[in-house]
Write an enzyme that holds these catalytic residues in place. Sequence first.
Site, PDB file in Angstrom:
ATOM      1  CB  SER A  29      -0.918   0.012   1.227  1.00  0.00           C
ATOM      2  OG  SER A  29      -1.831  -1.057   1.196  1.00  0.00           O
ATOM      3  NE  ARG A  33      -2.679   4.709   0.121  1.00  0.00           N
ATOM      4  CZ  ARG A  33      -3.214   3.526  -0.178  1.00  0.00           C
ATOM      5  NH1 ARG A  33      -2.419   2.536  -0.595  1.00  0.00           N
ATOM      6  NH2 ARG A  33      -4.513   3.325  -0.069  1.00  0.00           N
ATOM      7  CD  GLN A 176      -8.409  -1.111  -3.783  1.00  0.00           C
ATOM      8  OE1 GLN A 176      -9.363  -1.157  -4.566  1.00  0.00           O
ATOM      9  NE2 GLN A 176      -7.594  -2.135  -3.597  1.00  0.00           N
ATOM     10  CG  ASP A 327      -5.878  -7.169   1.420  1.00  0.00           C
ATOM     11  OD1 ASP A 327      -6.884  -7.405   0.737  1.00  0.00           O
ATOM     12  OD2 ASP A 327      -5.187  -6.151   1.296  1.00  0.00           O
ATOM     13  NE  ARG A 403      -3.566  -9.656  -0.017  1.00  0.00           N
ATOM     14  CZ  ARG A 403      -2.342  -9.197   0.203  1.00  0.00           C
ATOM     15  NH1 ARG A 403      -1.442  -9.969   0.788  1.00  0.00           N
ATOM     16  NH2 ARG A 403      -2.003  -7.970  -0.153  1.00  0.00           N
TER      17      ARG A 403
END
EC number: 2.5.1.19
Length: 450
Positions: A29, A33, A176, A327, A403
């Site tokens: 993440s 960014r 998101q 997640d 995952r």
Amino acid sequence: MSGHGTPIPMTSRRAGPLKGVANVPGDKSISHRSLILGAMAVGETRITGLLEGEDVLDTAKAMQAFGAEVINHGGGEWSVFGVGVGGFGEPENVIDCGNSGTGVRLIMGAMATSPITATFTGDASLNKRPMARVTDPLALFGARSVGRDGGRLPMTIVGAADPVPVRYTVPVPSAQVKSAVLLAGLNAPGKTVVIEREATRDHSERMLAGFGAEVTVEDTDEGRVITLTGRPELKPQVIAVPRDPSSAAFPVCAALVTPGSDVLVPGIGLNPTRAGLFATLRDMGADLTYENEREEGGEPVADLRARYSPDMRGIEVPPQRAASMIDEYPVLSVVAAFARGTTLMAGVKELRVKESDRIDAMARGLRANGVTVEEGEDWWSVEGCGPDNVPGGQTCESFLDHRIAMSFMVMGMGAQNPVSVDDGTPIATSFPIFERLMGDLGAQISRDNS
């Protein structure tokens, strides 16, 4: 591995205790960014510890396509020479975001308030995922979108020539969506306001402030209200990306279910909006401890030590914790299979629109390997077999989901019989060193067509 290549079946089997230090990759993440905000700053942003998985590399290519200079110095060290807020140029070609829902949604937000047009696509999994949750609020700024039926990729975004500020309440907990709206608000005049009824990971707010944007966060009766003042001049930063807690979940959970294990995972980001899994595991009775707690780059960090935990019990996971561990539910369900009693996970409908329908994918694989699972639209439960009692022995479908694939590899490390997945290639999108790292700890994972 390539998340877009020929399928590679993989098998994991019990091979004794897992021991050692697991240096997992940088946070995905924060890596996304860092590249995007670096591209919207003026000057050179230096990044260390960047996750070099396919998802993040696709975002780096996208920033280059919009006009930023992106340099890979090697070893996770990168430079981004940004073009400033509102400085994106129009890409010459289609932007391929691979498997990354985070990448495509955040990039759409970043370009939606500039007078340029861009077309986005992805792999087979990403092209099935809903984008209306982002394009609807971006339309409020004045952006237009044209995509496939159901708001799916490939999709063209026509940025707003004269954007207006927006006040938007996020309908479902989604970092998101929140982040896409905030990034769009950077090039809109006035103040853009995002309201979250349930708090989600706050990396965007922290990083925007670090780059010099005026951001305020207030808890009100409406929820968490984030206000961004548009058209700042973002200042380049030096960013040390902490290690990814979502990646750390796999060696941690593997140690908990594999007899005799003792694994240290150093330097993990423990942002409270991301650490729900570790709190849940401790609630279940896991031998999981934090060592050397500290702060790095505005983010709380610690070393995690996980030891084999045969006395774990099933619990009801607090639904309000879902946003902080969304997640990690797939691998949590694997741990639940090795616990005693039933683990109930509710408030998790977001799992049905991830890279796959993760509730369905995990339920199928768990059942095939001898575990009892019940499910509803917004919940699922796993009846634990107890330590050392998960049968295993079957092949699970990964549904092009990294995952799911890694979760079943963890299951095979503690099950009575080997567990396989039909395709392990998607693992490279987020955790390209997964096989080597787990092998160094003592796991036995094989590629079945080699």
